[in-house]
Motif scaffolding. Structure first.
Motif, PDB file in Angstrom:
ATOM      1  N   GLY A   1      40.733 147.387  36.470  1.00  0.00           N
ATOM      2  CA  GLY A   1      40.007 148.143  35.469  1.00  0.00           C
ATOM      3  C   GLY A   1      39.680 149.507  35.429  1.00  0.00           C
ATOM      4  O   GLY A   1      39.562 150.361  34.310  1.00  0.00           O
ATOM      5  N   GLN A   2      39.866 150.134  36.506  1.00  0.00           N
ATOM      6  CA  GLN A   2      39.720 151.661  36.887  1.00  0.00           C
ATOM      7  C   GLN A   2      40.971 152.321  37.234  1.00  0.00           C
ATOM      8  O   GLN A   2      40.887 153.046  37.486  1.00  0.00           O
ATOM      9  N   LEU A   3      42.025 151.586  36.741  1.00  0.00           N
ATOM     10  CA  LEU A   3      43.450 151.945  37.456  1.00  0.00           C
ATOM     11  C   LEU A   3      44.352 151.971  36.180  1.00  0.00           C
ATOM     12  O   LEU A   3      44.688 150.875  35.887  1.00  0.00           O
TER      13      LEU A   3
ATOM     14  N   LEU B   1      54.982 155.929  26.968  1.00  0.00           N
ATOM     15  CA  LEU B   1      54.036 155.124  27.520  1.00  0.00           C
ATOM     16  C   LEU B   1      53.900 153.661  26.746  1.00  0.00           C
ATOM     17  O   LEU B   1      54.294 153.561  25.468  1.00  0.00           O
ATOM     18  N   ALA B   2      53.791 152.721  27.592  1.00  0.00           N
ATOM     19  CA  ALA B   2      53.204 151.369  26.919  1.00  0.00           C
ATOM     20  C   ALA B   2      52.102 151.639  25.886  1.00  0.00           C
ATOM     21  O   ALA B   2      51.056 152.441  26.448  1.00  0.00           O
ATOM     22  N   GLU B   3      52.129 151.093  25.023  1.00  0.00           N
ATOM     23  CA  GLU B   3      51.014 151.396  23.716  1.00  0.00           C
ATOM     24  C   GLU B   3      49.664 151.123  24.215  1.00  0.00           C
ATOM     25  O   GLU B   3      48.953 151.886  24.112  1.00  0.00           O
ATOM     26  N   ASN B   4      49.481 150.209  24.904  1.00  0.00           N
ATOM     27  CA  ASN B   4      47.898 149.649  25.507  1.00  0.00           C
ATOM     28  C   ASN B   4      47.683 150.721  26.563  1.00  0.00           C
ATOM     29  O   ASN B   4      46.481 151.161  26.493  1.00  0.00           O
TER      30      ASN B   4
ATOM     31  N   VAL C   1      46.976 154.021  24.673  1.00  0.00           N
ATOM     32  CA  VAL C   1      45.501 154.010  23.913  1.00  0.00           C
ATOM     33  C   VAL C   1      44.394 154.281  24.897  1.00  0.00           C
ATOM     34  O   VAL C   1      43.358 154.893  24.752  1.00  0.00           O
ATOM     35  N   GLU C   2      44.487 153.658  26.015  1.00  0.00           N
ATOM     36  CA  GLU C   2      43.361 153.385  26.996  1.00  0.00           C
ATOM     37  C   GLU C   2      43.230 154.975  27.769  1.00  0.00           C
ATOM     38  O   GLU C   2      42.191 155.444  27.659  1.00  0.00           O
TER      39      GLU C   2
ATOM     40  N   LYS D   1      38.470 161.026  24.342  1.00  0.00           N
ATOM     41  CA  LYS D   1      38.048 161.256  22.832  1.00  0.00           C
ATOM     42  C   LYS D   1      36.520 162.193  22.738  1.00  0.00           C
ATOM     43  O   LYS D   1      35.796 162.221  23.737  1.00  0.00           O
ATOM     44  N   GLU D   2      36.598 162.741  21.530  1.00  0.00           N
ATOM     45  CA  GLU D   2      35.271 163.610  21.247  1.00  0.00           C
ATOM     46  C   GLU D   2      34.029 162.874  21.449  1.00  0.00           C
ATOM     47  O   GLU D   2      32.999 163.320  21.770  1.00  0.00           O
TER      48      GLU D   2
END
Length: 369
Positions: free
Chosen positions: A126-128, A271-274, A277-278, A284-285
């Motif tokens: 989850g952190q990679l 890049l792969a969409e997911n 996005v991640e 993000k602001e």
């Protein structure tokens, strides 16, 4: 790796102490990894690939057009990369980052590497974020109609025809070395796009035909054709440069009609969409400030990863660049950011020592790295 109370001679103790103070206070940390972190594990960078692949045109082995042109050649290239990655072992830097992730929930690694060494080092999934995919993940070429995906396939080789036991020269023995100019994969891709625009719905995409692969100019040694110097090669002389047929390559077990491809991001692909996005969400602001950004073993030339450090800086992060070449550090702010020159497998564990040194698991793994 340095001893428990020593600092590698290439590092400034005052700079290291300043970094340690920041690290211990940091809640949100981002690491951006490039091929340099895996160099100490024996893996060459992509453009530094050794052997017969060193002079290979990257557009033939790492682009969608190259795969359409000769999937066998692409699979030969990635078979060697898989083989070398399987022989390699995670090094102390991989293990140190994995331990930092376990100790700091707000730490996320964005790796451009596809060698699978970070997961093998136990980096929490989850952190990679594996930005460019993974050599050991496969997917069907028909992503829309079939959509088959397979993760963690460590079989080596994937098919008998891709075996590497006899070495590169044997596997590449069918490569056409006569230097006759042929249409490049990029040229064929451009022609395909043009045909698609002209024919519209009537266009059907196929692989390159025998005519497409015919040498553009062939010199004859006898007869009237010698005078012109131009003639089409006989059909019996035309073959894909890898010498491999579709049946020689990894087959999709779901649709059984198509072959598999490496689930990596090729030049010219997004890049792969997911994943995109991640990764984007980290900057993000409306998210919490980023305290620290580690840029490890990358020249920061490939986008979007090349822009992540600047985005972290805008979120308040101090930047630490770890690289064997100081010139790879970009936009560094004196007194604010750090440049640590040296081998990542030595420098990274030293820098992360305040967080990782008390871990028995980390010590055992680092000692064996």
């Amino acid at each position: 790796m340095s001893g428990p109370d020593s600092t590698p001679p290439s590092l400034d103790p005052a700079e290291v102490a300043d970094f340690h103070n920041t690290l211990k206070r940091s809640k949100r940390i981002i690491a951006i990894l490039g091929a340099g972190i895996s160099a100490s594990s024996g893996l060459a960078t992509f453009r530094g690939t050794n052997g017969l692949w060193k002079a290979q045109d990257v557009m033939q082995v790492a682009t969608p057009a190259g795969f359409r042109h000769d999937p066998g050649l692409v699979w030969q290239f990635y078979t060697f990369r898989r083989h070398e990655a399987l022989k390699a072992k995670p090094n102390a830097a991989h293990y140190a980052l994995a331990e930092l992730a376990r100790q700091v929930p707000g730490f996320v690694t964005l790796t451009q590497n596809v060698d699978n060494l970070s997961p093998r080092a136990g980096h929490p999934e989850g952190q990679l974020k594996q930005l460019h995919g993974n050599l050991f993940h496969l997917r069907c070429v028909d992503e829309v109609g079939c959509g088959y995906v397979e993760e963690g396939n460590l079989k080596d080789p994937l098919t008998p025809a891709l075996g590497t036991a006899k070495g590169e020269a044997s596997v590449l023995g069918h490569i056409d070395r006569d230097n006759k100019p042929k249409a490049s994969p990029l040229l064929l891709a451009g022609l395909a796009r043009k045909n698609a625009r002209i024919l519209g719905d009537k266009y059907k995409e196929d692989g390159p035909s025998a005519v497409d692969l015919t040498p553009l100019k062939v010199t004859s040694t006898a007869g009237s054709e010698q005078e012109s110097g131009v003639r089409p090669a006989p059909m019996s002389d035309i073959r894909l440069s890898s010498g491999l047929a579709k049946d020689d390559l990894p087959q999709c077990p779901k649709c059984t009609a198509n072959i598999l491809r490496p689930s990596v991001v090729w030049f010219g692909e997004a890049l792969a969409e997911n994943t995109a996005v991640e990764a984007d969400a980290l900057f993000k602001e409306d998210t919490d400030p980023i305290d620290l950004c580690l840029v490890i073993g990358t020249s920061s030339k490939v986008w979007p990863a090349a822009g992540f450090a600047e985005r972290a800086r805008k979120k308040g992060a101090r930047i630490a660049t770890i690289n064997i070449d100081a010139a790879d550090a970009k936009n560094m702010r004196p007194g604010k950011d750090w440049v640590f020159v040296g081998d990542a497998t030595v420098v990274v564990p030293e820098l992360l020592k305040p967080i990782t040194s008390d871990s028995k698991l980390w010590k055992e793994k680092a000692a064996s790295a």
